[in-house]
Design a protein around this motif. Structure first.
Motif, PDB file in Angstrom:
ATOM      1  N   SER A   1       0.853  -1.184   0.000  1.00  0.00           N
ATOM      2  CA  SER A   1       0.000   0.000   0.000  1.00  0.00           C
ATOM      3  C   SER A   1       0.892   1.238   0.000  1.00  0.00           C
ATOM      4  N   SER A   2       0.286   2.390  -0.212  1.00  0.00           N
ATOM      5  CA  SER A   2       1.077   3.624  -0.323  1.00  0.00           C
ATOM      6  C   SER A   2       1.901   3.865   0.933  1.00  0.00           C
ATOM      7  N   GLY A   3       1.284   3.684   2.095  1.00  0.00           N
ATOM      8  CA  GLY A   3       1.998   3.929   3.343  1.00  0.00           C
ATOM      9  C   GLY A   3       3.154   2.967   3.529  1.00  0.00           C
ATOM     10  N   GLN A   4       2.926   1.708   3.128  1.00  0.00           N
ATOM     11  CA  GLN A   4       3.993   0.718   3.295  1.00  0.00           C
ATOM     12  C   GLN A   4       5.141   0.958   2.317  1.00  0.00           C
ATOM     13  N   MET A   5       4.824   1.454   1.122  1.00  0.00           N
ATOM     14  CA  MET A   5       5.899   1.717   0.167  1.00  0.00           C
ATOM     15  C   MET A   5       6.807   2.831   0.678  1.00  0.00           C
ATOM     16  N   SER A   6       6.212   3.903   1.203  1.00  0.00           N
ATOM     17  CA  SER A   6       7.092   4.984   1.661  1.00  0.00           C
ATOM     18  C   SER A   6       7.886   4.532   2.883  1.00  0.00           C
TER      19      SER A   6
END
Lengths: 400, 521
Positions: free
Chosen positions: B440-445
């Motif tokens: 997810s976006s949060g996990q990628m960052s």
């Protein structure tokens, strides 16, 4: 709405802010919706207590909550002639209920009978018929965001979780970030651009872009918070701190939110007026109260639904706990709802009315309850409603 | 300065740093080998590298050399057979120094129980708070030791496939360290219930977890006694551990299995005094106990089979019955393929793995062999997103290439940050192993932040025990021979372009670890 659509919508003003700029705030007003998912199957029977039922007291010799008694603050808080609230949420949910900003829907739930946490959580989040092939790339909040995208009332979604919940699958791009621990933004503009370019054309492109962007945004929000903290006496922590941040992000920008809270699977030693369940309920109640406050005037435009995958057995088990059940109690909160009621279809609580002689029956399907709220909040057309939940029509509980 | 000029200067700087690292710490074993063998063998294909990354926890020079020497099938058979789990001596010494390598968890459990009692009897006040705090810190310390040992083995053991299967099964038979006294038990759970059976018989594995106090505490079966039924473990044993949620059992089967499991519990104290006819049926091993006085001796019907009330034998019969169901073969094969092959593994491959499972009575190594040598396995290479554990372990393996770290705590912090903390899944389903759950976006960052932490060498992996920085810091040398041999030839153009834009070696490392190329296998 994905990042590219956002850029197109925001136009030149947004572009000039660039990556380092805060995204424009959504215009004031407009509906907001937060789903709070209690994972583990919370014991609804000890939250909303059927105190007029003698069977309740027979079935729970060790963990029942005492009948309402103004002289005792460990007794239940009477809401109606039949229902009362757990004392741990007296000052939070109880207060909201008295202000007509909270309502409860007993006998709510799903037709999924596996009594498996994981299966039932998934099937609710997907919101699809149980029979036939299911699409794990399509959750009901994802479909809601999709059916609102591109309209003037477009509703940017956000998930306040470490990973993206199934409920949001299928929306173009849903940013997610747990607000428990957030620090400074990790990358400068040049580095972020290089990272994004590396994923250009990749199927994770929008996740990467949106993740870097949201980190930046939240870092700025937190910087505001530190300044504000110096002036205010509020010292929040844990879930309350998260809830306060959630409230501000939903006040300023996001319209559909999701958070999950765990720790509800009370097979052993669940406690009564005090104990494990009481502590969890008290934390949650305080967090939701903080959430309502940090939304400011937008609380009047906000609806919160608290739900869980299933209720628990009506009788306590051999370990002063409860096992997996069926029907549960949903909460509906909001600044301008017609609360202060026990809503939805109901029946007297007795041994004879139990489902499979074990737990609450489900008289109010989750798709009907949620679909009805979505329809009223956003004025969804019949087609839009059917897109969110295709097999159960919206139910009008007259709350919104 | 033009980008190209910048890059050349940067390459020169890299070489200098590498030379310094070699002299000061003997870090990279790769570059120390003769230059003559530096050129990639002509037959090293992209799929070889990807295949190797899936069988192991990630590339390092020693593994790659062994693969080139042995070829795919022999490499695999060495990993599946009685693999050599040798560790570098400094790592062995670290593990030997841990308390969990020596003490007996039964004595701990007895001590914790006594301590709980003492604390309960103390009056409220600072002494009581202090006692609670001390006990809590003790639990944290022992759980950390278990995690530390596991992470060190994952990074350094030569038996890489066994290490992956230990992780896979720990997650399949997941337990949560913050329930009951589990922090005192998780090390033993891995060591005695999971590790010996990771490549062996599935039935033995199920029975070993069933007989471990960690599982019995976690899923409440120690409270499941005749007349006081708790069906928690019975349900998960079928739903999560063996048959899968649609595996053909009913609520009735759950209740019957719960009856069969009555009396299976935990006892760290004295053996109870029983009547002679019950005494014969009593079973005790460590803190595991089958107490016939708590067992329901009625006749049960499980999965349409009758099981006569007889005592502990019922449990072995029930497990045998369950693991021989075709649904179990399918479910376990599907889970393994979901981890190693693809989020949605090819049904035909799962079917063949199930066939092997049935034919071999659940021999895990045989099922793995069927999978790793399948055509479908090769066809799926490159499309599996690394879960946090594979990301973190593979990054450290690649960055330090066998050089022993002294402080694995940053790895634990990274796993927690990415949402896959060891023994940290509260619910018994274990962490999901699909991209959906990790990208997810949060996990990628978050993942990119960790890439930077590793790439810039700022994490403190070489700090000493007491937290003081000891070894010379510096950042790892990712642009090494292993990189040019097995990574660079297959890099995507966009990744190469990003690497060219790096303005420092640390940034270059960060981009490489953050790239799609590094995050998929």
């Amino acid at each position: 709405m994905n990042r590219r659509e956002l850029l197109a919508a925001g136009g030149a003003a947004l572009m000039s802010f660039g990556y380092m700029g805060r995204l424009y705030a959504a215009p004031a007003g407009g509906p907001r919706f937060l789903l709070v998912f209690l994972r583990g199957g919370y014991d609804a029977t000890n939250l909303l207590i059927p105190y007029s039922s003698s069977f309740y007291y027979e079935a729970r010799p060790n963990i029942a909550i005492a009948r309402p008694d103004p002289a005792s603050n460990t007794s239940a808080l009477a809401l109606t002639a039949d229902w009362a609230l757990h004392p741990a949420v007296r000052d939070t949910l109880g207060a909201l209920y008295l202000q007509r900003q909270a309502a409860f829907v007993p006998f709510a739930g799903t037709d999924d009978l596996t009594r498996s946490h994981f299966e039932t959580q998934d099937s609710i989040e997907l919101g699809q018929p149980l029979q036939g092939a299911r699409n794990f790339r399509s959750g009901f909040l994802g479909r809601l965001a999709q059916s609102l995208a591109g309209q003037p009332a477009a509703a940017p979604p956000i998930s306040f979780t470490d990973s993206l919940p199934l409920a949001f699958e299928g929306a173009a791009m849903v940013p997610n970030l747990s607000l428990k621990n957030v620090g400074k933004p990790p990358f400068d503009e040049r580095q972020a651009a290089i990272l994004r370019d590396m994923y250009a054309g990749h199927h994770l492109e929008s996740a990467v872009g949106s993740g870097l962007e949201l980190r930046q945004e939240v870092a700025l929000e937190i910087a505001d918070e530190m300044q504000a903290a110096n002036r205010s006496a509020i010292n929040t922590k844990g879930f309350e701190l998260e809830a306060e941040r959630m409230g501000r992000l939903m006040r300023d920008k996001y319209r559909i939110g999701f958070i999950d809270v765990g720790g509800w699977d009370t097979h052993v030693g669940e406690g009564g007026a005090q104990g494990t369940l009481a502590t969890n309920l008290a934390n949650l109640g305080r967090g939701l109260q903080v959430f309502s406050q940090s939304l400011g005037t937008e609380w009047a435009n906000t609806v919160v639904v608290v739900l869980s995958e299933f209720g628990r057995t009506f009788r306590e088990n051999g370990n002063r706990g409860t096992d997996h059940g069926h029907g549960t109690v949903y909460w509906v909160l909001g600044g301008s709802i017609s609360g202060g009621v026990i809503a939805g279809e109901q029946q007297p609580v007795s041994r004879a009315s139990l489902f499979q002689d074990r737990d609450y029956p489900v008289l109010n399907d989750y798709r009907g309850v949620l679909g009805g709220l979505f329809r009223s909040l956003w004025g969804l057309s019949k087609d839009q409603s059917a897109r969110v939940f295709r097999d159960v029509p919206p139910l009008d509980l007259k709350l919104v | 300065m033009s980008q190209r000029g910048g890059r050349l200067m940067y390459r020169a700087a890299l070489a200098a740093v590498c030379a310094w690292l070699l002299v000061s710490s003997g870090c990279a074993s790769g570059p120390a080998r003769p230059a003559a063998s530096a050129a990639p063998l002509p037959n090293l294909q992209r799929n070889d590298v990807l295949w190797l990354q899936r069988v192991t926890f990630g590339l390092d020079s020693a593994t790659l050399a062994e693969y080139r020497r042995e070829g795919r099938e022999r490499f695999l058979d060495r990993q599946l057979g009685a693999p050599d789990g040798a560790l570098p001596p400094p790592i062995t010494a670290q593990i030997q120094a841990l308390e969990i390598s020596h003490a007996d968890p039964v004595s701990w459990l007895a001590a914790v129980n006594a301590e709980h009692k003492t604390i309960n009897d103390m009056p409220d006040g600072p002494d009581r708070e202090q006692a609670k705090k001390t006990l809590n810190e003790r639990g944290n310390q022992l759980a950390y030791e278990a995690i530390r040992r596991d992470l060190l083995r994952a990074v350094y053991s030569k038996a890489q496939l066994r290490e992956q299967m230990v992780w896979f099964w720990l997650n399949h038979f997941s337990v949560y360290q913050h329930k009951a006294e589990l922090r005192w038990l998780v090390g033993d759970y891995e060591e005695r219930a999971i590790r010996p059976y990771a490549l062996g018989s599935f039935k033995d594995l199920v029975l070993a977890t069933l007989e471990h106090p960690a599982m019995l505490q976690y899923l409440d079966n120690r409270q499941n006694t005749a007349g006081h039924i708790n069906e928690n473990y019975a349900r998960e044993l079928m739903e999560l551990h063996t048959l899968g949620v649609n595996g053909g059992y009913t609520q009735q089967d759950v209740q019957q299995l719960a009856l069969i499991l009555t009396g299976v519990g935990v006892n760290a104290g004295n053996t109870p005094r029983l009547k002679p006819d019950l005494q014969r049926l009593y079973v005790r091993s460590g803190a595991f106990e089958f107490n016939p006085a708590h067992h329901d001796f009625s006749r049960k019907t499980l999965l349409q089979h009758t099981i006569e009330g007889s005592g502990f034998g019922e449990i072995e019969d029930a497990v045998t019955l369950i693991v021989r169901q075709p649904a179990c073969a399918r479910f376990i094969s599907r889970q393994i393929a979901g981890y190693f092959v693809a989020d949605n593994p090819p049904p035909l491959l799962v079917e063949r793995m199930s066939g092997t499972f049935m034919r071999t009575d659940g021999n895990i190594a045989a099922v793995l062999r069927t999978m790793f040598l399948a055509r479908e396995f090769d066809a799926a290479l490159g499309g599996k997103f690394k879960d946090p554990k594979r990301f973190v372990v593979s990054a450290v393996r690649f960055a330090y290439d066998g050089r022993p770290i002294t402080n694995p705590r940053p790895l634990l912090n990274w796993l927690n940050g990415l949402g896959e903390g060891p023994y940290g899944r509260q619910t018994p389903d274990g962490y999901p192993q699909t991209e959906l759950n990790w990208a997810s976006s949060g996990q990628m960052s978050r993942r990119f932040e960790i890439a930077r932490s590793i790439g810039s060498g700022s994490a403190g992996l070489f700090d000493s025990e007491d937290g003081a920085a000891s070894a010379p810091g510096g950042f790892p040398q990712l642009s090494n021979r292993l990189y040019f041999e097995a990574v660079e030839p297959f890099l995507a153009a966009r990744t190469k372009a990003a690497l060219d834009r790096a303005t420092s070696a640390q940034e270059w490392n960060t981009f490489l670890l953050a790239s799609p190329d590094f995050n998929y296998l």
